[in-house]
Design a protein around this motif. Structure first.
Motif, PDB file in Angstrom:
ATOM      1  N   LEU A  72      40.066 -13.667   8.982  1.00  0.00           N
ATOM      2  CA  LEU A  72      40.171 -12.552   8.010  1.00  0.00           C
ATOM      3  C   LEU A  72      40.322 -12.875   6.788  1.00  0.00           C
ATOM      4  CD1 LEU A  72      42.692 -10.359  10.269  1.00  0.00           C
ATOM      5  CD2 LEU A  72      40.523 -10.146  10.188  1.00  0.00           C
ATOM      6  N   GLY A  73      39.372 -12.088   5.860  1.00  0.00           N
ATOM      7  CA  GLY A  73      39.334 -12.284   4.532  1.00  0.00           C
ATOM      8  C   GLY A  73      40.665 -11.989   3.531  1.00  0.00           C
ATOM      9  N   GLN A  74      41.801 -11.217   4.140  1.00  0.00           N
ATOM     10  CA  GLN A  74      42.619 -11.033   3.543  1.00  0.00           C
ATOM     11  C   GLN A  74      43.694 -12.040   4.075  1.00  0.00           C
ATOM     12  OE1 GLN A  74      41.123  -8.868   5.420  1.00  0.00           O
ATOM     13  NE2 GLN A  74      41.087  -6.786   4.290  1.00  0.00           N
ATOM     14  N   VAL A  75      43.706 -12.849   5.206  1.00  0.00           N
ATOM     15  CA  VAL A  75      44.546 -14.070   5.379  1.00  0.00           C
ATOM     16  C   VAL A  75      44.261 -15.156   4.658  1.00  0.00           C
ATOM     17  CG1 VAL A  75      45.216 -15.621   7.325  1.00  0.00           C
ATOM     18  CG2 VAL A  75      45.029 -12.973   7.789  1.00  0.00           C
ATOM     19  N   GLU A  76      42.695 -15.305   4.473  1.00  0.00           N
ATOM     20  CA  GLU A  76      42.386 -16.508   3.750  1.00  0.00           C
ATOM     21  C   GLU A  76      42.653 -16.587   2.260  1.00  0.00           C
ATOM     22  OE1 GLU A  76      40.773 -19.902   2.291  1.00  0.00           O
ATOM     23  OE2 GLU A  76      41.346 -19.287   4.277  1.00  0.00           O
ATOM     24  N   HIS A  77      42.709 -15.113   1.780  1.00  0.00           N
ATOM     25  CA  HIS A  77      43.303 -14.798   0.095  1.00  0.00           C
ATOM     26  C   HIS A  77      44.671 -15.080   0.478  1.00  0.00           C
ATOM     27  CE1 HIS A  77      43.597 -11.640  -3.169  1.00  0.00           C
ATOM     28  NE2 HIS A  77      43.530 -12.975  -3.572  1.00  0.00           N
ATOM     29  N   VAL A 125      43.761 -13.954  -9.779  1.00  0.00           N
ATOM     30  CA  VAL A 125      44.675 -13.328 -10.679  1.00  0.00           C
ATOM     31  C   VAL A 125      44.990 -11.881 -10.437  1.00  0.00           C
ATOM     32  CG1 VAL A 125      43.647 -14.549 -12.614  1.00  0.00           C
ATOM     33  CG2 VAL A 125      42.640 -12.421 -11.577  1.00  0.00           C
ATOM     34  N   SER A 126      44.531 -11.385  -9.293  1.00  0.00           N
ATOM     35  CA  SER A 126      44.690 -10.155  -8.598  1.00  0.00           C
ATOM     36  C   SER A 126      44.830 -10.042  -7.159  1.00  0.00           C
ATOM     37  CB  SER A 126      43.513  -9.047  -9.112  1.00  0.00           C
ATOM     38  OG  SER A 126      43.586  -7.702  -8.379  1.00  0.00           O
ATOM     39  N   PRO A 127      45.722  -9.421  -6.481  1.00  0.00           N
ATOM     40  CA  PRO A 127      45.676  -9.330  -4.937  1.00  0.00           C
ATOM     41  C   PRO A 127      44.544  -8.171  -4.451  1.00  0.00           C
ATOM     42  CG  PRO A 127      47.141  -7.477  -5.974  1.00  0.00           C
ATOM     43  CD  PRO A 127      46.556  -8.644  -7.407  1.00  0.00           C
ATOM     44  N   TYR A 128      43.926  -7.492  -5.631  1.00  0.00           N
ATOM     45  CA  TYR A 128      42.810  -6.356  -5.151  1.00  0.00           C
ATOM     46  C   TYR A 128      41.489  -7.193  -5.506  1.00  0.00           C
ATOM     47  CZ  TYR A 128      47.186  -3.808  -6.119  1.00  0.00           C
ATOM     48  OH  TYR A 128      48.502  -3.572  -5.825  1.00  0.00           O
ATOM     49  N   ASP A 129      41.097  -7.974  -6.270  1.00  0.00           N
ATOM     50  CA  ASP A 129      39.978  -8.554  -6.558  1.00  0.00           C
ATOM     51  C   ASP A 129      39.966 -10.156  -6.564  1.00  0.00           C
ATOM     52  OD1 ASP A 129      37.411  -9.139  -7.557  1.00  0.00           O
ATOM     53  OD2 ASP A 129      37.554  -7.670  -9.326  1.00  0.00           O
ATOM     54  N   ARG A 130      39.392 -10.645  -5.528  1.00  0.00           N
ATOM     55  CA  ARG A 130      39.556 -12.088  -5.283  1.00  0.00           C
ATOM     56  C   ARG A 130      38.702 -13.044  -6.223  1.00  0.00           C
ATOM     57  NH1 ARG A 130      38.490 -11.413   1.292  1.00  0.00           N
ATOM     58  NH2 ARG A 130      39.747  -9.644   1.654  1.00  0.00           N
ATOM     59  N   GLU A 131      37.684 -12.458  -6.605  1.00  0.00           N
ATOM     60  CA  GLU A 131      36.809 -13.217  -7.388  1.00  0.00           C
ATOM     61  C   GLU A 131      37.014 -12.886  -9.075  1.00  0.00           C
ATOM     62  OE1 GLU A 131      32.889 -13.091  -4.806  1.00  0.00           O
ATOM     63  OE2 GLU A 131      33.568 -11.325  -5.540  1.00  0.00           O
TER      64      GLU A 131
END
Length: 555
Positions: free
Chosen positions: A240-245, A277-283
């Motif tokens: 899951l992308g959110q878990v990796e984040h 720098v953001s929980p909403y924008d990983r890049e």
């Protein structure tokens, strides 16, 4: 949805008649259709759709709608309404007056397809190909490039909200993928702390309480990561992308000391290029350029700059905010070469110029790269009276260097700079430097003068560039580069260039490709209507300044 390609057709006669009556002087959309014809074909986007399914609305027309939408700053609802109700839009799209158009959600779905396939370049290229066929695009002369900052669409949050929202997002993703497993693993306190957004609650005011809250969030996130990596956890959770984040955010902000979760010290955190720098924008990334600090991305615009043709944007490149300009010179040239739009001379800012790109641009692409070359920085150049590297005589064949004091050294060692580029380290003997009568003008080192040289071709190219930029001819030619600032201004004011509409680098890049296409259509229309180019603005007070007085000499 599937696509059933249809070839572009002529504008229906009824639409032509009504459009001429409603717009006797024409409009931008009408003039662009008349001059360039249908800009996009359905076949150009065939790979974005499956072979079976409900027929999709014409992707060629949707691409044009996106460009017109960005050109006028319309929302998806407004753009869809314009297709249904505006005669000039129907004319540009070649639609019957009775055509009902499409639901506004079709635009976001089509943008997603473009973003996933990195097909935004096709939209920009479609406009450029049509302009080239009509003789409006001239790439054999000069081009200019500059970059500007782009703010992320995600709002700025404090550290506590950043880690809390990252954990909440991961919990939601796990709850969707494996709800039964999460019910068994989750602690009761998690439902109280992370069921709602962090902004819906108040963080404590005291520093000690905030630190304790941060450690509690860190412990909860660590427990979730350990549970996801356990053998009892479904393997799908690890992908899951959110878990990796969450994992990356926790590695950057927390570590364990003797089994206890602790917050990392500032010096123990990753550099800006990797720091989330953001929980909403990983890049999105933090960056600073002179007095400007921002979180987000950076966009590089390249345009033609010929006086007898419209200045059209030929390349748009979007990166995260930490990528330096010098890293983009080669990719910009490579992209221009792939599309057959290489200029003879490329005018750039100082950030794009270095010795190796000067040589590579000339050798690989046949381009004259024109931009301010950075001067050598050393104690000797700072004093203004010392011997710089230009005062030394280099014998490249014999690998020897002679100094102004008539000493010669053969201590010539090939090496690499911290950035990985090849350099040559030259060192003079201590026995030669100490008794030298001009030693004070050369070095204060107790072990002798040292020089770092570029390979010969790069060294000579950089030396020639520094000599050229002091001439009046070079300065007069370089004035043309300043015009790209107006392109950035037009993109900011007309299309919101400096703020991303979407989250993530892929969608932000698509936004910039569409922005470039929209600006090109606006400039083609201005060329067709003989609209003069705007002049540099001058304030009323500056206009009163006497001719013999310059700002540099004012007291």
């Amino acid at each position: 949805m599937s696509m059933q390609p249809s070839r572009p057709s002529e504008v229906p006669a009824e639409t032509v008649g009504v459009a001429r009556a409603a717009f006797p002087k024409g409009s931008l959309a009408i003039r662009v259709r008349n001059e360039l014809g249908p800009l996009f074909c359905d076949e150009e986007f065939a790979d974005l759709f499956p072979a079976r399914g409900k027929p999709a609305w014409s992707p060629g027309r949707l691409a044009l709608v996106l460009v017109l939408q960005f050109m006028e700053g319309l929302t998806d609802r407004q753009a869809a309404e314009a297709v249904r109700a505006r005669i000039d839009f129907k004319y540009a799209l070649g639609l019957e007056l009775s055509d009902p158009g499409f639901d506004f959600s079709v635009l976001s779905e089509f943008r997603d397809r473009l973003a996933e396939a990195d097909a935004g370049r096709r939209v920009l290229d479609g406009v450029l190909v049509a302009a080239r066929d009509k003789g409006l695009l001239k790439t054999a002369g000069r081009a200019r490039t500059d970059s500007t900052h782009v703010l992320t669409a995600a709002r700025d949050v404090c550290w506590l909200e950043r880690v809390s929202e990252t954990l909440r997002s991961a919990l939601n993703a796990v709850a969707q993928a494996a709800p039964d497993w999460l019910v068994e693993v989750a602690e009761l306190e998690w439902f109280r702390h992370y069921a709602t957004r962090a902004e819906d609650s108040r963080f404590p005011k005291s520093r000690a309480a905030r630190e304790e809250l941060g450690l509690r969030i860190g412990r909860d996130g660590t427990r979730l990561l350990h549970a996801v990596r356990s053998r009892q956890a479904p393997r799908v959770l690890r992908t899951l992308g959110q878990v990796e984040h969450l994992r990356q955010m926790w590695v950057q902000n927390f570590h364990q000391v003797e089994g206890e979760v602790r917050r990392r010290a500032p010096k123990d955190r990753p550099p800006g290029a990797k720091c989330l720098v953001s929980p909403y924008d990983r890049e999105a990334r933090n960056s600073v350029k002179r007095d400007t600090a921002w979180a987000g991305y950076k966009v590089h615009l390249t345009e033609t700059c010929e006086a007898d043709a419209p200045n059209l944007i030929t390349n748009v490149a979007t990166t995260d905010a930490t990528v330096p300009d010098i890293s983009m010179t080669e990719p910009v040239h490579a992209r221009l070469a792939d599309t057959g739009r290489l200029p003879d001379e490329h005018l750039v800012d100082a950030g794009y110029v270095d010795a190796h790109v000067l040589v590579r641009a000339r050798r690989k692409y046949g381009i004259t790269l024109t931009g301010p070359a950075a001067l050598a920085i050393s104690p000797q150049t700072a004093s203004g009276s010392g011997f710089t590297g230009d005062d030394f005589t280099i014998d490249w064949e014999n690998e020897q260097v002679s100094c102004p004091g008539d000493r010669t050294t053969a201590r010539w060692n090939p090496d690499r700079s911290p950035e990985g580029t090849p350099v040559i380290r030259v060192r003079f003997n201590k026995s030669d430097c100490q008794p030298c009568p001009v030693r004070e003008q050369c070095t204060t080192s107790s072990v002798g003068r040292r020089l770092t040289l570029r390979p010969r071709e790069e060294h000579e190219a950089l030396r020639q560039a520094r000599a050229d930029q002091d001439t009046d001819t070079w300065k007069e030619r370089y004035k043309t580069r300043a015009g790209v600032e107006s392109t950035i201004s037009q993109g900011v004011q007309r299309c919101g260039l400096r703020r991303s509409r979407y989250r993530g680098l892929t969608k932000t890049s698509l936004q910039h490709q569409l922005t470039g296409a929209a600006i090109n259509l606006a400039r083609i229309d201005a060329h067709l209507t003989d609209t003069p180019r705007a002049r540099t603005r001058t304030s009323h007070f500056t206009a009163l300044r006497p001719a013999e007085l310059t700002l540099g000499g004012a007291k």
